[in-house]
Design an enzyme around this catalytic site. Structure first.
Site, mmCIF file in Angstrom:
data_model
loop_
_atom_site.group_PDB
_atom_site.id
_atom_site.type_symbol
_atom_site.label_atom_id
_atom_site.label_comp_id
_atom_site.label_asym_id
_atom_site.label_seq_id
_atom_site.Cartn_x
_atom_site.Cartn_y
_atom_site.Cartn_z
ATOM 1 N N ARG A 163 -15.000 -9.370 5.206
ATOM 2 C CA ARG A 163 -15.953 -10.398 5.658
ATOM 3 C C ARG A 163 -16.882 -9.925 6.772
ATOM 4 O O ARG A 163 -18.018 -10.361 6.854
ATOM 5 C CB ARG A 163 -15.175 -11.608 6.176
ATOM 6 N N ASP A 166 -17.950 -12.316 1.451
ATOM 7 C CA ASP A 166 -17.052 -13.457 1.588
ATOM 8 C C ASP A 166 -16.544 -13.733 0.173
ATOM 9 O O ASP A 166 -17.276 -14.282 -0.661
ATOM 10 C CB ASP A 166 -17.828 -14.657 2.159
ATOM 11 N N LYS A 184 0.810 -6.377 -2.089
ATOM 12 C CA LYS A 184 1.509 -7.612 -1.792
ATOM 13 C C LYS A 184 0.862 -8.349 -0.622
ATOM 14 O O LYS A 184 0.126 -7.715 0.125
ATOM 15 C CB LYS A 184 2.977 -7.322 -1.494
ATOM 16 N N HIS A 227 5.028 0.017 -2.106
ATOM 17 C CA HIS A 227 4.841 1.330 -1.479
ATOM 18 C C HIS A 227 6.141 2.136 -1.412
ATOM 19 O O HIS A 227 6.111 3.348 -1.248
ATOM 20 C CB HIS A 227 4.146 1.209 -0.115
ATOM 21 N N HIS A 281 10.856 -4.132 -2.500
ATOM 22 C CA HIS A 281 11.335 -2.776 -2.217
ATOM 23 C C HIS A 281 12.816 -2.582 -2.582
ATOM 24 O O HIS A 281 13.189 -1.618 -3.233
ATOM 25 C CB HIS A 281 11.161 -2.436 -0.739
HETATM 26 C C1 BG6 Z 1 6.424 -4.053 4.149
HETATM 27 C C2 BG6 Z 1 6.905 -5.302 4.836
HETATM 28 O O1 BG6 Z 1 6.302 -4.271 2.776
HETATM 29 O O2 BG6 Z 1 7.350 -3.002 4.371
HETATM 30 C C3 BG6 Z 1 7.112 -5.067 6.314
HETATM 31 O O3 BG6 Z 1 5.969 -6.339 4.663
HETATM 32 C C4 BG6 Z 1 8.006 -3.858 6.541
HETATM 33 O O4 BG6 Z 1 7.676 -6.214 6.940
HETATM 34 C C5 BG6 Z 1 7.512 -2.669 5.732
HETATM 35 O O5 BG6 Z 1 7.984 -3.563 7.921
HETATM 36 C C6 BG6 Z 1 8.503 -1.533 5.813
HETATM 37 O O6 BG6 Z 1 7.955 -0.369 5.253
HETATM 38 P P1 BG6 Z 1 8.452 1.067 5.692
HETATM 39 O O7 BG6 Z 1 7.729 1.982 4.771
HETATM 40 O O8 BG6 Z 1 8.079 1.224 7.134
HETATM 41 O O9 BG6 Z 1 9.926 1.063 5.496
#
Ligand code: BG6
Length: 483
Positions: A44, A87, A142, A172, A234
């Site tokens: 934005r 926007d 996410k 990730h 995760h």
């Molecule tokens: C994220 C969460 O997906 O992963 C965070 O939203 C968390 O709350 C993070 O801190 C942890 O990632 P990593 O790679 O530091 O273990």
């Protein structure tokens, strides 16, 4: 002219500054992306190209490891960057975004991280501006919903413009090197797979502990809580990789087919079992790494029922894993930052050493994701000596330190790998829709179980391993958490 474009939504945000820009810079510096790739940022804020480049330079100075800072490379990197204010709730702005991108004959990779309410308008805007064609793929960061219904709504909106094969859902954790190494450990070695089942394994623990608290993400986190923030994505992905059957090949379909079977085999934790199979906590004031820290509600500034800690006892209901508990635990403000998968093997069927005083411990395998990366197998060995007073056996580690074994290789952060795969269009390390939905289905049942039982998070002191009930969860089964 640009041959390819990476279009970065949320270009001025925290994720972009901390992770995405530094990762893209490293890919650039290592010559991994084509010279003609342009990176178009949008958000934005009314910035010019030059202002976004300045912001990027600051982010790189702040977040790159010092040994990666190289002024000449930074200058050539920022030349790739262009910025278009947008926007996303207003459809008109997308035409200007398309103009800014211009021709991009080899395609466009979009990285979309946005507030949930902006998903639909963003997709509609991209569609109207002709930015959803066959050579466009979309990466989604996410949060992608807060339950099955909202995740389906987002997925439907995305599917109206992008078929599944061009939709790249990011988790990730799948970009982390040791997570991928788990596949090599299991499927590139002969010795583990024959034991990798209920005959050989007593139980599995997956811990993702963090020392940080809210980190300013007040609204997001209080709406989410630990179960949605960490377990739904995760930790369930880690569980799926540990538990899945050998895929037929290392490709996106084969691997994701096997993961989804595991996710669908998870035994429901519901209203009956939630009190005995789950523990939730919220951190109270305490000490983190030697410093006094406030409690969660003090940081938040209001009362809250959100869990910052969760421990679960899960089961995968199939032949391979019958009777093997998977204990999961994650939380904020725990004593150390530690992510690991811990496999406890069974005892040998009979000890030939018992009459000579030798005590056996069952083998353990520790797959440490962070802060260090290693794989460690604990095996029994005899202590050197004449054994006049009996045989002394001791647990010794067989270490595969990835940091040492591959000392020459640069340690890559997860987003480097995932951004490159997104740019190149390889979906293997991204999450398919059926996986996400199976994950949510399981998570929703747990939340419903908490509500039905009026379960409230129990307080735990910041800097401790969560509420004592989390210890009781495993000790009841004669199991201790591996701290
Ligand atoms: C994220 C969460 O997906 O992963 C965070 O939203 C968390 O709350 C993070 O801190 C942890 O990632 P990593 O790679 O530091 O273990």
């Amino acid at each position: 002219m640009a041959c390819e474009t990476l279009l970065l939504f949320g270009a001025t945000g925290d994720l972009a500054r901390r992770m995405l820009l530094p990762s893209l810079f490293v890919l650039h510096a290592d010559g991994l992306v084509p010279d003609c790739l342009q990176i178009v940022g949008t958000a934005r804020s009314m910035l010019s190209d030059a202002e976004w480049r300045t912001m990027a330079r600051q982010a790189l100075a702040q977040f790159l490891p010092p040994d990666r800072i190289d002024d000449a490379q930074i200058t050539s990197f920022v030349e790739r960057l262009r910025y278009q204010p947008l926007d996303a709730s207003q459809p008109e702005g997308f035409a200007a975004l398309a103009d800014k991108i211009g021709d991009s004959p080899r395609g466009i990779a979009i990285f979309l991280s946005t507030a949930p309410q902006l998903f639909e308008p963003t997709i509609a805007g991209l569609k109207a501006a002709g930015l959803t064609g066959e050579n466009v793929r979309i990466g989604l960061e996410k949060p992608l919903g807060r339950d099955l219904a909202s995740s389906r709504a987002i997925n439907d909106a995305v599917a109206s413009a992008f078929p599944e094969e061009r939709t790249f859902r990011i988790d990730h954790y799948l970009g982390k090197e040791t997570v991928q190494n788990l596949l090599a450990l299991r499927f590139a070695n002969m010795m583990f797979e024959p034991l990798w089942n209920a005959n050989g394994i007593d139980h599995v623990q997956i811990t993702v502990s963090e020392t940080v608290g809210l980190e300013g993400r007040i609204d997001f986190y209080d709406e989410a809580g630990a179960l949605r923030d960490m377990v739904q994505n995760h930790m369930l992905q880690l569980l799926a990789l540990v538990a899945m059957e050998p895929p037929a090949s290392f490709d996106a379909t084969a691997i994701r087919d096997e993961k989804v079977k595991v996710l669908r085999s998870l035994r429901r934790i519901d209203a009956d079992s939630a009190p005995s199979h789950s523990v939730i906590g919220q951190y109270a004031p305490g000490a983190s790494r030697g410093e006094a820290v406030p409690g969660y509600t003090d940081e938040l500034g209001k009362a809250s029922h959100t869990e910052t800690f969760v421990a679960l006892k899960a089961h995968v209901d199939n032949w391979r894993w019958q009777g093997v508990p998977f204990y999961l635990r994650t939380g904020k403000r725990l004593p150390s930052r530690q992510s690991e998968i811990f496999i406890q093997f069974k005892q040998v069927p009979y000890s030939i050493f018992a009459k000579r005083g030798g005590r056996l411990k069952a083998n353990k395998l520790v797959i440490r994701l962070q802060p260090e990366e290693y794989i460690r197998l604990l095996v029994m060995a005899k202590e050197p000596g004449m054994d006049r007073e009996g045989i002394t056996l001791r647990e010794v580690p067989l270490d595969l330190s990835l940091t040492h074994a591959f000392a020459g290789a640069r340690k890559r952060i997860a987003y480097e790998r995932l951004l490159l795969d997104l740019i190149e269009g390889d979906p293997t390390l991204f999450v398919r829709r059926d996986e996400v939905e199976a994950q949510w289905e399981w998570i929703d049942a747990i939340r419903a179980g908490w509500t039905a039982n009026q379960m409230e998070p129990k307080p735990y002191g910041a800097g401790s391993w969560g509420p004592s009930a989390a210890i009781a969860l495993t000790e009841r089964d004669g199991v201790s958490w591996h701290d």
